[in-house]
Design an enzyme around this catalytic site. Structure first.
Site, short mmCIF file in Angstrom:
data_model
loop_
_atom_site.label_atom_id
_atom_site.label_comp_id
_atom_site.label_asym_id
_atom_site.label_seq_id
_atom_site.Cartn_x
_atom_site.Cartn_y
_atom_site.Cartn_z
N SER A 15 -23.27 -41.06 26.21
CA SER A 15 -22.12 -40.16 26.39
C SER A 15 -21.99 -39.24 25.19
CB SER A 15 -20.82 -40.98 26.57
OG SER A 15 -20.52 -41.65 25.37
N GLY A 16 -21.05 -38.34 25.26
CA GLY A 16 -20.65 -37.51 24.13
C GLY A 16 -21.81 -36.84 23.40
N ASP A 61 -27.04 -53.31 21.86
CA ASP A 61 -25.84 -53.23 21.04
C ASP A 61 -26.35 -53.11 19.59
OD1 ASP A 61 -23.71 -53.84 19.34
OD2 ASP A 61 -22.77 -55.18 20.81
N ASN A 88 -26.16 -42.58 15.94
CA ASN A 88 -25.00 -41.87 16.49
C ASN A 88 -23.94 -42.82 17.06
OD1 ASN A 88 -23.58 -39.54 17.97
ND2 ASN A 88 -24.27 -40.86 19.66
N TYR A 154 -12.08 -47.64 10.67
CA TYR A 154 -12.88 -46.44 10.99
C TYR A 154 -13.16 -45.65 9.71
CZ TYR A 154 -14.69 -42.36 13.47
OH TYR A 154 -15.50 -41.34 13.92
N THR A 189 -15.45 -35.10 23.00
CA THR A 189 -16.22 -36.18 23.64
C THR A 189 -15.23 -37.22 24.16
OG1 THR A 189 -16.30 -37.58 21.68
CG2 THR A 189 -18.02 -35.90 21.86
N PRO A 190 -15.70 -38.16 24.95
CA PRO A 190 -14.78 -39.20 25.44
C PRO A 190 -14.02 -39.90 24.31
CG PRO A 190 -16.84 -39.30 26.65
CD PRO A 190 -17.04 -38.27 25.57
N1 LIG Z 1 -15.62 -37.13 18.74
C1 LIG Z 1 -15.21 -36.89 17.51
O1 LIG Z 1 -14.22 -36.19 17.29
C2 LIG Z 1 -15.99 -37.44 16.35
C3 LIG Z 1 -15.74 -36.91 15.07
C4 LIG Z 1 -16.48 -37.39 13.99
C5 LIG Z 1 -17.46 -38.34 14.18
N2 LIG Z 1 -17.69 -38.86 15.42
C6 LIG Z 1 -18.75 -39.84 15.56
O2 LIG Z 1 -19.72 -39.32 16.46
C7 LIG Z 1 -20.47 -40.41 17.02
C8 LIG Z 1 -20.58 -40.19 18.52
O3 LIG Z 1 -19.31 -40.33 19.10
P1 LIG Z 1 -18.79 -39.44 20.33
O4 LIG Z 1 -17.70 -38.61 19.83
O5 LIG Z 1 -19.94 -38.82 21.02
O6 LIG Z 1 -18.09 -40.57 21.23
P2 LIG Z 1 -18.56 -41.35 22.53
O7 LIG Z 1 -17.59 -42.46 22.68
O8 LIG Z 1 -18.75 -40.41 23.66
O9 LIG Z 1 -20.02 -41.88 22.12
C9 LIG Z 1 -20.24 -43.03 21.36
C10 LIG Z 1 -21.34 -43.80 22.06
O10 LIG Z 1 -21.68 -44.95 21.26
C11 LIG Z 1 -21.88 -46.02 22.17
N3 LIG Z 1 -21.69 -47.29 21.48
C12 LIG Z 1 -20.53 -47.82 21.03
N4 LIG Z 1 -20.75 -49.02 20.50
C13 LIG Z 1 -22.08 -49.26 20.60
C14 LIG Z 1 -22.91 -50.35 20.25
N5 LIG Z 1 -22.40 -51.43 19.69
N6 LIG Z 1 -24.23 -50.25 20.50
C15 LIG Z 1 -24.74 -49.17 21.11
N7 LIG Z 1 -24.00 -48.11 21.48
C16 LIG Z 1 -22.69 -48.17 21.24
C17 LIG Z 1 -20.84 -45.82 23.26
O11 LIG Z 1 -21.15 -46.56 24.42
C18 LIG Z 1 -20.92 -44.32 23.44
O12 LIG Z 1 -21.91 -43.98 24.39
C19 LIG Z 1 -19.72 -41.68 16.63
O13 LIG Z 1 -20.40 -42.29 15.55
C20 LIG Z 1 -18.37 -41.16 16.17
O14 LIG Z 1 -17.75 -42.03 15.24
C21 LIG Z 1 -16.98 -38.43 16.51
#
Ligand SMILES: NC(=O)c1ccc[n+]([C@@H]2O[C@H](COP(=O)([O-])OP(=O)(O)OC[C@H]3O[C@@H](n4cnc5c(N)ncnc54)[C@H](O)[C@@H]3O)[C@@H](O)[C@H]2O)c1
Length: 256
Positions: A15-16, A61, A88, A154, A189-190
């Site tokens: 995702s995302g 995981d 990621n 976090y 993203t979600p």
């Molecule tokens: N969206 C934001 O605003 C934002 C901002 C800064 C940083 N981030 C970081 O970006 C990265 C991606 O997040 P996103 O925004 O795309 O969100 P998201 O929730 O769409 O994607 C995160 C993905 O990680 C997977 N995941 C979670 N735990 C896991 C595990 N134990 N093993 C394998 N996969 C696992 C989830 O299933 C999901 O597909 C993350 O590290 C998040 O902390 C996001």
């Protein structure tokens, strides 16, 4: 086709940002190992990328050592190498004040956000060392620099990801492995839009509209930055923390 035949492992690929990265690296010619907790979701990312011939969907995981070993073994058995690792996968916490956070919830967030990138790197690096070349990109956050983008777990985990990035850069840069971090701001993203597991996610729109860019980051913008940082055009970029936030950190008039 700058990634022609390079093997790129992407965690959280269902995702995302991870889903966008599967498409971006595939578009640039990479062989992509898309890793996630739910196989159907990473298979869907591969299908959307139109890359079913040259991609692997793997369930893991990232906080479970046996899963990580299984993923790295599967990629090396299939393609014989790992050129790029994108750490990621991540989860948001509940934004609760620290004194109400359970130890279990703290440990879960640290295990996924910080131990996950450590484990993936630990088992991918030996394959990069064999070739004398490799690149790791860790998806950190504005929460690597400041408070209030999440709760204590976090924020601590994302500060830790930056520390891990710098330490790995120090340990492996001279051996041909570049390690960098990307620090996104609010990205559509979600996780950010629906709050992940949190019911207490503040309305981020107000903060977003106060940034110089006055909009959310798109996941594909992070994916393009990841493709740049992981690739040969960034050959002299080691240990950096690349902020992509529409100016939020620089020009913040208030915290998140
Ligand atoms: N969206 C934001 O605003 C934002 C901002 C800064 C940083 N981030 C970081 O970006 C990265 C991606 O997040 P996103 O925004 O795309 O969100 P998201 O929730 O769409 O994607 C995160 C993905 O990680 C997977 N995941 C979670 N735990 C896991 C595990 N134990 N093993 C394998 N996969 C696992 C989830 O299933 C999901 O597909 C993350 O590290 C998040 O902390 C996001």
């Amino acid at each position: 086709m700058e990634y022609n035949d390079k093997v790129v492992v992407i965690t959280g690929a269902g995702s995302g940002m991870g889903r966008s990265m599967v498409s971006e690296f595939a578009r640039r010619g990479a062989r992509v190992a898309a890793v996630g907790r739910t196989l159907e979701k990473v298979e869907e990312s591969i299908r959307l990328a139109g890359n079913t011939e040259r991609a692997l969907a793997l369930r893991a995981d990232v906080s479970v050592e046996a899963d990580v070993v299984g993923v790295i073994d599967a990629v090396v058995a299939h393609w014989g190498r790992i050129d790029v690792l994108i750490n990621n996968a991540g989860v948001l916490d509940t934004y609760e004040p620290a004194h109400t956070v359970s130890l279990q919830s703290w440990q879960e967030v640290i295990a996924i956000n910080l131990t996950g990138p450590f484990l993936m790197s630990k088992y991918a690096i030996p394959h990069m060392l064999k070739k004398g070349k490799g690149s790791i990109v860790n998806i950190a956050s504005l929460s690597s620099f400041s408070a209030a983008g999440g709760g204590s777990a976090y924020t601590a985990s994302k500060h830790g990801v930056l520390g891990l990035t710098r330490q790995l850069c120090f340990e492996y840069g001279a051996k041909g492995i570049r390690v960098n971090a990307i620090c996104p701001g609010a990205t559509a993203t979600p996780m950010a839009l629906h709050g992940g597991t949190s019911e207490a996610l503040p309305d981020m729109d107000a903060g977003v509209m106060k940034t110089p860019a006055q909009r959310w980051c798109k996941p594909e913008e992070v994916a393009r930055l990841a493709a740049f940082l992981a690739g040969d055009d960034a050959d002299f970029v080691h240990g950096s923390a690349y902020v992509i936030d529409g100016g939020w950190l620089t020009a913040a008039r208030e915290a998140f």
